[in-house]
Design an enzyme around this catalytic site. Structure first.
Site, short mmCIF file in Angstrom:
data_model
loop_
_atom_site.label_atom_id
_atom_site.label_comp_id
_atom_site.label_asym_id
_atom_site.label_seq_id
_atom_site.Cartn_x
_atom_site.Cartn_y
_atom_site.Cartn_z
N ASP A 34 0.80 -1.24 -0.09
CA ASP A 34 0.00 0.01 -0.03
C ASP A 34 1.14 1.30 0.03
O ASP A 34 0.26 2.35 0.12
CB ASP A 34 -1.18 -0.11 1.11
N ASP A 170 19.99 33.15 -12.45
CA ASP A 170 18.84 34.13 -11.73
C ASP A 170 20.03 34.85 -10.62
O ASP A 170 20.95 34.07 -10.16
CB ASP A 170 17.77 33.69 -11.17
N LYS A 193 16.07 36.00 -13.97
CA LYS A 193 15.00 35.21 -14.22
C LYS A 193 13.76 35.26 -13.56
O LYS A 193 13.90 35.66 -12.43
CB LYS A 193 15.49 33.62 -14.06
N ASP A 220 23.97 26.33 -11.26
CA ASP A 220 22.74 26.24 -10.56
C ASP A 220 22.70 25.21 -9.48
O ASP A 220 23.47 24.45 -9.38
CB ASP A 220 21.43 25.99 -11.35
N GLY A 227 14.08 23.81 -17.78
CA GLY A 227 13.66 25.09 -18.32
C GLY A 227 14.71 26.04 -18.06
O GLY A 227 15.10 26.79 -19.02
N THR A 228 14.96 26.45 -16.90
CA THR A 228 16.06 27.52 -16.32
C THR A 228 17.42 27.27 -17.04
O THR A 228 17.75 28.17 -17.70
CB THR A 228 16.28 27.37 -15.00
C1 R5P Z 1 15.20 28.37 -8.99
O1 R5P Z 1 15.13 29.14 -8.39
C2 R5P Z 1 16.06 27.28 -8.76
O2 R5P Z 1 17.29 27.80 -8.57
C3 R5P Z 1 16.24 26.46 -10.33
O3 R5P Z 1 16.85 27.48 -11.02
C4 R5P Z 1 15.15 25.77 -10.59
O4 R5P Z 1 14.62 25.29 -9.47
C5 R5P Z 1 15.20 24.74 -11.66
O5 R5P Z 1 13.84 24.47 -12.29
P1 R5P Z 1 13.78 23.83 -13.84
O6 R5P Z 1 14.85 22.95 -13.91
O7 R5P Z 1 12.43 23.39 -13.43
O8 R5P Z 1 13.54 25.23 -14.54
#
Ligand code: R5P
Length: 296
Positions: A34, A170, A193, A220, A227-228
């Site tokens: 479960d 960002d 960003k 990052d 996407g970022t």
């Molecule tokens: C957001 O501020 C984080 O630092 C990453 O840039 C973000 O979480 C990446 O997410 P994704 O790959 O979905 O764009």
């Protein structure tokens, strides 16, 4: 110190124990049909310091539940200090209420860890250390955040990215690009960003950078949908960068993310083993072991 490699971090937990020169203490675990988790410690812990290594992805809710079961059991059986080593801490992005009536997830996580007997929490490149400090202040759990960025940069340096430009997608992650540039010595910058909180759509204000013919790395804290990272890599390739690497501490390995980032022009894509994926090129075992040595 007793080191328990949790079900989600078996490899990393064993490597941490090895670095500390102690025999890892496995945990007996299974998942019932479960979906409930079963946990049993395999060694008495009374009077001992216990470190539980358990990352919280993939499947964050189950991984948290297992962590809480391990910690609470160690507490019930008399462990002295309980260190939760959670290399990737899920729910850390919800570190404030962005809109009225939202759950403050990170605060809930700290509360649960505290109630389960955790005395120290060790993370790697948590999403926002400053906000997490605010949450820490409300709880009796000591918080230690380590950075794997110099290790990622050292790896890239050996892969011919010495002198590459470091970039964060960002402003919040600028500290990452700055730390990387101390190793790569090629300067650093950031893009602006914004993400639509309802649709998740990303807009990136791209600066003109003097990048033509140069190597660059986008750093990052994590890749989730990709996407970022893809947007930042694309901006650099469009401005004529010779080669662009994508580097992050945690890869959540969502479907389609790799393809998106490669299509934008990234080669290589590298990450640490806070979450084991095909991109794990850098181990954080030594970093964690050093911290545990300091805490014991
Ligand atoms: C957001 O501020 C984080 O630092 C990453 O840039 C973000 O979480 C990446 O997410 P994704 O790959 O979905 O764009």
């Amino acid at each position: 110190m007793i080191v328990i490699p949790g079900p989600s971090s078996l490899g990393l937990g064993w490597r941490v124990a090895e670095r500390l020169g102690v025999e890892p203490t496995p945990v007996e675990h299974r998942v019932f049909p479960d979906g409930e988790s079963y946990i049993k410690l395999t060694k008495p812990v009374a009077g001992e310091d216990v470190a539980i290594v358990q990352t919280t992805a993939p499947n964050p809710d189950m991984r948290f539940m297992q962590l809480l079961l391990m910690a609470r059991t160690a507490k019930d059986f008399g462990a002295e200090n309980i260190v939760a080593v959670v290399p990737y801490l899920a729910y850390a992005r919800q570190d404030k209420r962005f809109t009225e009536l939202e759950a403050l997830s990170l605060d809930v996580i700290f509360g649960l860890l505290e109630a389960s007997g955790v005395t120290d929490l060790v993370t790697i490149n948590i999403h926002n250390e400053a906000s997490t400090r605010g949450v820490e202040a409300k709880h009796g759990v000591r918080f230690h955040n380590l950075s794997a960025v110099p290790l990622l940069a050292e790896y890239l340096k050996k892969e011919h990215f010495d002198g590459a430009y470091s970039l964060s997608p960002d402003k919040g992650a600028i500290y990452i690009a700055e730390a990387a540039s101390k190793v790569l010595l090629g300067g650093y910058n950031f893009f602006e960003k914004t993400r639509d909180r309802k649709t998740g759509e990303i807009t990136m204000a791209v600066k003109d950078l003097d990048i033509k013919g140069r190597k660059a790395v986008v750093f990052d804290d994590m890749i989730s949908s990709g996407g970022t990272m893809a947007k930042a890599v694309e901006a650099l390739t469009q401005q004529g960068a010779e080669r662009v690497a994508a580097a992050c501490t945690h890869v959540l390995y969502m479907p389609g993310a790799e393809e998106k980032i490669r299509k934008a022009g990234a080669d290589p894509i590298i990450a640490t083993n806070t979450i084991e994926t095909p991109f794990s090129r850098v181990s954080v075992a030594g970093l964690i072991a050093d911290k545990l040595r300091e805490l014991s």
